[in-house]
Design a protein around this motif. Structure first.
Motif: not given
Length: 240
Positions: A22-40
Protein backbone atom coordinates in the motif's frame (compact mmCIF):
# COMPACT_ATOMS: atom_id res chain seq x y z
CA UNK A 1 -11.68 -22.61 1.13
CA UNK A 2 -14.03 -23.74 3.93
CA UNK A 3 -12.30 -25.73 6.64
CA UNK A 4 -8.80 -24.42 5.87
CA UNK A 5 -7.15 -22.52 8.71
CA UNK A 6 -4.22 -20.26 7.87
CA UNK A 7 -1.57 -20.10 10.64
CA UNK A 8 -1.65 -16.79 12.50
CA UNK A 9 2.07 -16.21 11.88
CA UNK A 10 1.55 -16.37 8.12
CA UNK A 11 -1.47 -14.05 8.36
CA UNK A 12 0.60 -11.54 10.34
CA UNK A 13 3.35 -11.58 7.73
CA UNK A 14 0.80 -11.29 4.91
CA UNK A 15 -0.80 -8.26 6.56
CA UNK A 16 2.64 -6.65 6.88
CA UNK A 17 3.41 -7.35 3.22
CA UNK A 18 0.09 -5.85 2.10
CA UNK A 19 0.82 -2.77 4.23
CA UNK A 20 4.16 -2.45 2.44
CA UNK A 21 2.48 -2.72 -0.97
CA UNK A 22 0.00 0.00 0.00
CA UNK A 23 2.86 2.38 0.81
CA UNK A 24 4.91 1.35 -2.26
CA UNK A 25 2.43 0.02 -4.89
CA UNK A 26 5.06 0.28 -7.61
CA UNK A 27 6.69 -2.83 -6.10
CA UNK A 28 4.00 -4.80 -7.96
CA UNK A 29 5.98 -4.07 -11.13
CA UNK A 30 8.85 -6.22 -9.88
CA UNK A 31 9.39 -9.35 -12.01
CA UNK A 32 9.24 -11.48 -8.86
CA UNK A 33 5.69 -10.26 -8.20
CA UNK A 34 4.38 -10.72 -11.76
CA UNK A 35 2.13 -13.56 -10.57
CA UNK A 36 0.53 -11.27 -7.98
CA UNK A 37 0.13 -8.45 -10.51
CA UNK A 38 -1.59 -10.84 -12.95
CA UNK A 39 -3.94 -12.04 -10.24
CA UNK A 40 -4.92 -8.53 -9.14
CA UNK A 41 -5.57 -7.49 -12.75
CA UNK A 42 -7.67 -10.64 -13.31
CA UNK A 43 -9.95 -9.38 -10.53
CA UNK A 44 -10.29 -6.00 -12.21
CA UNK A 45 -7.64 -4.24 -10.15
CA UNK A 46 -5.36 -1.56 -11.58
CA UNK A 47 -1.58 -1.57 -11.16
CA UNK A 48 0.43 1.71 -11.15
CA UNK A 49 2.41 2.18 -14.35
CA UNK A 50 5.11 4.37 -12.81
CA UNK A 51 8.70 3.18 -12.85
CA UNK A 52 10.02 1.60 -9.69
CA UNK A 53 12.09 4.17 -7.77
CA UNK A 54 15.52 2.65 -7.38
CA UNK A 55 16.10 4.34 -4.05
CA UNK A 56 13.04 2.71 -2.48
CA UNK A 57 14.34 -0.85 -2.71
CA UNK A 58 17.17 -1.76 -0.33
CA UNK A 59 20.07 -3.82 -1.62
CA UNK A 60 18.92 -6.74 0.48
CA UNK A 61 15.60 -6.87 -1.39
CA UNK A 62 15.23 -9.62 -4.04
CA UNK A 63 14.42 -6.88 -6.58
CA UNK A 64 18.17 -6.19 -6.94
CA UNK A 65 18.95 -9.75 -7.88
CA UNK A 66 18.82 -10.99 -11.44
CA UNK A 67 15.59 -12.57 -12.63
CA UNK A 68 15.69 -15.39 -10.14
CA UNK A 69 12.46 -17.11 -9.38
CA UNK A 70 12.28 -19.80 -6.79
CA UNK A 71 9.18 -21.29 -5.26
CA UNK A 72 9.42 -21.70 -1.48
CA UNK A 73 8.94 -25.13 0.00
CA UNK A 74 5.47 -25.53 1.40
CA UNK A 75 6.77 -25.99 4.92
CA UNK A 76 9.16 -23.04 4.81
CA UNK A 77 8.41 -19.78 6.60
CA UNK A 78 9.39 -16.37 5.17
CA UNK A 79 12.64 -15.17 6.67
CA UNK A 80 13.08 -11.55 7.68
CA UNK A 81 16.20 -9.69 6.64
CA UNK A 82 18.35 -9.24 9.70
CA UNK A 83 19.82 -5.90 10.67
CA UNK A 84 23.46 -5.13 9.98
CA UNK A 85 23.52 -2.35 12.55
CA UNK A 86 24.43 -2.80 16.19
CA UNK A 87 21.31 -3.50 18.21
CA UNK A 88 20.37 -1.33 21.17
CA UNK A 89 19.85 -3.85 23.98
CA UNK A 90 18.82 -1.23 26.54
CA UNK A 91 15.91 -2.49 28.61
CA UNK A 92 16.31 -6.16 27.67
CA UNK A 93 15.85 -8.38 30.74
CA UNK A 94 16.56 -11.98 31.66
CA UNK A 95 13.69 -14.33 30.79
CA UNK A 96 11.47 -15.58 33.59
CA UNK A 97 11.50 -19.34 33.99
CA UNK A 98 8.54 -19.82 36.32
CA UNK A 99 6.20 -22.77 35.91
CA UNK A 100 3.29 -22.08 33.53
CA UNK A 101 0.47 -20.19 35.18
CA UNK A 102 -3.11 -21.35 35.71
CA UNK A 103 -5.02 -21.32 32.41
CA UNK A 104 -8.42 -22.49 33.65
CA UNK A 105 -10.66 -25.29 32.44
CA UNK A 106 -11.97 -24.62 28.90
CA UNK A 107 -14.82 -27.10 29.40
CA UNK A 108 -16.18 -25.44 32.53
CA UNK A 109 -19.53 -23.73 32.17
CA UNK A 110 -20.43 -20.67 34.20
CA UNK A 111 -23.44 -20.60 36.48
CA UNK A 112 -25.42 -17.49 37.33
CA UNK A 113 -23.68 -17.26 40.69
CA UNK A 114 -20.30 -17.58 38.94
CA UNK A 115 -21.15 -14.58 36.77
CA UNK A 116 -21.90 -12.48 39.83
CA UNK A 117 -18.67 -13.62 41.49
CA UNK A 118 -16.71 -12.91 38.30
CA UNK A 119 -17.97 -9.32 38.21
CA UNK A 120 -16.81 -8.79 41.79
CA UNK A 121 -13.39 -10.34 41.15
CA UNK A 122 -12.87 -8.16 38.07
CA UNK A 123 -13.54 -5.07 40.15
CA UNK A 124 -11.02 -6.22 42.76
CA UNK A 125 -8.45 -6.93 40.07
CA UNK A 126 -8.93 -3.52 38.48
CA UNK A 127 -8.58 -1.80 41.85
CA UNK A 128 -5.40 -3.72 42.71
CA UNK A 129 -3.89 -2.87 39.33
CA UNK A 130 -4.75 0.81 39.77
CA UNK A 131 -2.98 0.73 43.17
CA UNK A 132 0.14 -0.70 41.54
CA UNK A 133 -0.18 -4.07 43.28
CA UNK A 134 0.34 -6.09 40.11
CA UNK A 135 0.99 -9.38 41.91
CA UNK A 136 -2.35 -9.09 43.70
CA UNK A 137 -4.09 -8.03 40.50
CA UNK A 138 -2.66 -11.05 38.66
CA UNK A 139 -4.03 -13.26 41.42
CA UNK A 140 -7.50 -11.83 41.00
CA UNK A 141 -7.36 -12.23 37.23
CA UNK A 142 -6.33 -15.85 37.78
CA UNK A 143 -9.47 -16.35 39.86
CA UNK A 144 -11.48 -14.77 37.05
CA UNK A 145 -9.87 -17.11 34.52
CA UNK A 146 -10.73 -20.09 36.71
CA UNK A 147 -14.37 -19.04 36.50
CA UNK A 148 -14.30 -18.17 32.79
CA UNK A 149 -11.34 -19.43 30.79
CA UNK A 150 -12.95 -18.38 27.49
CA UNK A 151 -12.39 -14.67 28.06
CA UNK A 152 -9.57 -13.35 25.89
CA UNK A 153 -9.78 -10.05 27.77
CA UNK A 154 -9.03 -11.67 31.14
CA UNK A 155 -5.89 -13.32 29.74
CA UNK A 156 -4.79 -10.02 28.16
CA UNK A 157 -5.33 -8.14 31.41
CA UNK A 158 -3.32 -10.69 33.40
CA UNK A 159 -0.64 -10.50 30.71
CA UNK A 160 -0.41 -6.76 31.40
CA UNK A 161 0.21 -7.54 35.06
CA UNK A 162 3.07 -9.84 34.08
CA UNK A 163 4.59 -7.06 31.96
CA UNK A 164 4.72 -4.86 35.07
CA UNK A 165 6.17 -7.76 37.07
CA UNK A 166 8.95 -8.25 34.47
CA UNK A 167 7.69 -11.71 33.56
CA UNK A 168 7.66 -11.57 29.75
CA UNK A 169 7.40 -15.32 29.19
CA UNK A 170 4.34 -15.54 31.42
CA UNK A 171 2.91 -12.58 29.52
CA UNK A 172 3.50 -14.29 26.18
CA UNK A 173 1.74 -17.45 27.36
CA UNK A 174 -1.33 -15.44 28.36
CA UNK A 175 -1.29 -13.46 25.12
CA UNK A 176 -0.98 -16.61 23.05
CA UNK A 177 -4.07 -17.97 24.76
CA UNK A 178 -5.95 -14.69 24.33
CA UNK A 179 -5.12 -14.66 20.60
CA UNK A 180 -6.28 -18.27 20.28
CA UNK A 181 -9.62 -17.16 21.71
CA UNK A 182 -9.72 -13.90 19.74
CA UNK A 183 -7.18 -13.38 16.93
CA UNK A 184 -8.20 -9.70 16.74
CA UNK A 185 -7.37 -8.96 20.37
CA UNK A 186 -5.38 -5.74 20.08
CA UNK A 187 -4.36 -5.74 23.80
CA UNK A 188 -2.98 -9.28 23.48
CA UNK A 189 -0.85 -8.36 20.45
CA UNK A 190 0.22 -5.16 22.19
CA UNK A 191 1.36 -6.83 25.40
CA UNK A 192 2.96 -9.75 23.58
CA UNK A 193 4.88 -7.23 21.49
CA UNK A 194 6.07 -5.52 24.64
CA UNK A 195 7.08 -8.87 26.16
CA UNK A 196 9.12 -9.72 23.06
CA UNK A 197 10.76 -6.29 23.33
CA UNK A 198 11.78 -7.05 26.93
CA UNK A 199 13.31 -10.32 25.74
CA UNK A 200 15.11 -8.66 22.83
CA UNK A 201 12.98 -10.41 20.20
CA UNK A 202 12.85 -7.34 17.99
CA UNK A 203 11.21 -8.75 14.86
CA UNK A 204 8.44 -10.43 16.84
CA UNK A 205 7.92 -7.20 18.79
CA UNK A 206 7.53 -5.15 15.60
CA UNK A 207 5.06 -7.64 14.12
CA UNK A 208 2.83 -7.71 17.18
CA UNK A 209 2.90 -3.97 17.85
CA UNK A 210 2.18 -3.10 14.23
CA UNK A 211 -0.74 -5.50 14.20
CA UNK A 212 -2.03 -4.13 17.51
CA UNK A 213 -2.04 -0.60 16.09
CA UNK A 214 -3.73 -1.80 12.92
CA UNK A 215 -6.51 -3.60 14.81
CA UNK A 216 -7.12 -0.78 17.29
CA UNK A 217 -4.70 2.16 17.32
CA UNK A 218 -3.24 2.89 20.74
CA UNK A 219 -0.76 5.68 21.57
CA UNK A 220 1.24 3.50 23.96
CA UNK A 221 1.47 0.65 21.45
CA UNK A 222 2.62 3.14 18.82
CA UNK A 223 5.26 4.54 21.19
CA UNK A 224 6.50 1.02 21.90
CA UNK A 225 6.60 0.34 18.16
CA UNK A 226 8.73 3.43 17.55
CA UNK A 227 11.07 2.22 20.29
CA UNK A 228 11.75 -1.19 18.74
CA UNK A 229 11.64 -0.35 15.03
CA UNK A 230 15.26 0.96 14.83
CA UNK A 231 16.49 -2.50 15.85
CA UNK A 232 14.92 -4.11 12.79
CA UNK A 233 16.42 -3.46 9.37
CA UNK A 234 14.49 -3.52 6.09
CA UNK A 235 11.30 -4.80 7.76
CA UNK A 236 8.98 -6.03 6.41
CA UNK A 237 10.91 -7.14 3.30
CA UNK A 238 11.04 -10.91 2.96
CA UNK A 239 13.47 -13.42 1.51
CA UNK A 240 11.61 -16.42 0.17
Amino acid sequence: MPGVKIPEKQLTELRAFVTLLKSQPSMLLLPELQFLKDYIESLGGKIPSADIPKTEIPKSCPAHESHKSSKPAEDEEPELVESDVELDQTGVIEPDNDSPQEMGNPDQEMSESDEEKLSEIRQQATAAFADGDYEKAAGFFTEAIQLNSQSALMFAKRANCYIHLNKPNACIRDCNRAIELNPDSAPAHKFRGRAHRLLGNWEEAVKDLRLACKIDYDDQANDWLKEVTPNVSAFPYFIW
